[in-house]
Design a protein around this motif. Sequence first.
Motif, PDB file in Angstrom:
ATOM      1  N   LYS A 137      29.565   2.784   7.763  1.00 63.82           N
ATOM      2  CA  LYS A 137      29.769   2.829   6.305  1.00 63.82           C
ATOM      3  C   LYS A 137      30.656   4.015   5.933  1.00 63.82           C
ATOM      4  N   GLU A 138      30.369   5.172   6.546  1.00 63.19           N
ATOM      5  CA  GLU A 138      31.164   6.368   6.257  1.00 63.19           C
ATOM      6  C   GLU A 138      32.628   6.166   6.649  1.00 63.19           C
ATOM      7  N   SER A 194      23.785  13.833  12.028  1.00 62.19           N
ATOM      8  CA  SER A 194      24.979  13.872  11.170  1.00 62.19           C
ATOM      9  C   SER A 194      26.260  14.027  11.979  1.00 62.19           C
ATOM     10  N   ALA A 219      21.050   2.387  14.680  1.00 60.44           N
ATOM     11  CA  ALA A 219      20.801   2.679  13.262  1.00 60.44           C
ATOM     12  C   ALA A 219      21.721   3.795  12.772  1.00 60.44           C
ATOM     13  N   LEU A 220      21.896   4.830  13.593  1.00 59.52           N
ATOM     14  CA  LEU A 220      22.809   5.917  13.232  1.00 59.52           C
ATOM     15  C   LEU A 220      24.244   5.408  13.140  1.00 59.52           C
ATOM     16  N   THR A 221      24.604   4.484  14.032  1.00 62.34           N
ATOM     17  CA  THR A 221      25.967   3.934  14.037  1.00 62.34           C
ATOM     18  C   THR A 221      26.212   3.095  12.793  1.00 62.34           C
ATOM     19  N   ARG A 222      25.221   2.341  12.351  1.00 62.17           N
ATOM     20  CA  ARG A 222      25.364   1.545  11.118  1.00 62.17           C
ATOM     21  C   ARG A 222      25.710   2.456   9.943  1.00 62.17           C
ATOM     22  N   ARG A 223      25.016   3.580   9.860  1.00 60.33           N
ATOM     23  CA  ARG A 223      25.292   4.532   8.786  1.00 60.33           C
ATOM     24  C   ARG A 223      26.689   5.122   8.931  1.00 60.33           C
ATOM     25  N   ARG A 224      27.064   5.388  10.166  1.00 60.21           N
ATOM     26  CA  ARG A 224      28.385   5.974  10.436  1.00 60.21           C
ATOM     27  C   ARG A 224      29.502   4.988  10.102  1.00 60.21           C
ATOM     28  N   ASP A 270      17.574   3.431  17.746  1.00 54.43           N
ATOM     29  CA  ASP A 270      17.844   4.582  16.877  1.00 54.43           C
ATOM     30  C   ASP A 270      19.337   4.905  16.855  1.00 54.43           C
ATOM     31  N   TYR A 321      28.606  -4.945  10.985  1.00 56.14           N
ATOM     32  CA  TYR A 321      27.465  -4.327  11.663  1.00 56.14           C
ATOM     33  C   TYR A 321      26.948  -5.148  12.841  1.00 56.14           C
TER      34      TYR A 321
END
Length: 303
Positions: free
Chosen positions: A287-288, A45, A280-285, A277, A256
């Motif tokens: 979006k944020e 996070s 993948a965390l960066t893709r989520r970030r 990995d 992305y």
Amino acid sequence: MAAVNGSSELSSEMEVDAFRRLFPLRYHEYHLLKSVRPDARKLGSARDTTLALGAVSSADGSALAKIGSTTMLAAIKMEVMTPTVECPDEGSIAIEFHMPPICSPLVRPGRPAEAATVISKQLSDTIFSSGMIDLKELCLVGGKAAWMAYLDIYCMDADGALFDAALLSAVAAFSHLNIPVVSLNDDGRIVLVSEDNVRGKLEKEPVNKEKRKLKLNSPPFSLTCILHKNYILADPTAEEESIMETVVTVVLDSSYQLVSLYKPGGPVLAHTSVIQDCVALTRRRVKELQNVLNEAISDMEVD
């Protein structure tokens, strides 16, 4: 009895603080075993992030970005220049990252921080390679006049993940940018048009008739991760960066697509799955951060 309990808790807190100062890596590894960080975050996070556009009234575009305590102030000033012979229909962008002594006790007065030069280059490479800005949009009169955008980013508080916060502030400042109105004078030179002239009549037609926004193509966002043993820690604090060697920064655009990957020093990564990995965390970030930027733009339009 209450006084005894209070004294016991205070003593315990002092012991924990002393242990953290004396054995910082062991302190953090103790938390990692529980899949939590000292600030109560999960390993993957990021910290709370905020954006404020228009933070500098005298600039043509500006933004204040905060990721946790890390704080960046970005400001853009537009000036008319003569384009180069090689690119007569393109403008240019100059990027400088500054770390004044107030941002960290590690930065000494009168001695430029080494990180500032590195981050300046990273920012330039990222913004140009991402294709976020079409330099032809900065052209005024082919071969004669174009815009030079001076982007200065000041680190106000350096508490880790400096590049992530700096890039976010840069993207936000360009999103806020209003390109000034200019006209040709009697000598055929480009001049800025004042607000009064915009409302009134001009002797010569403006080159651009009103302030306009700069179109951004798939802006880039980044996430820095710490790799320690089998753990991946997203958005590290300055303390985490100082005690754990391997740092990886992944930059993705808003579609992305991978823009770049930075890994300064540290051991060679044994498995590509670790990078996957991190992506993948960066893709989520991403979006944020897109949501944070869109909210800041909406707030600015409402005001």
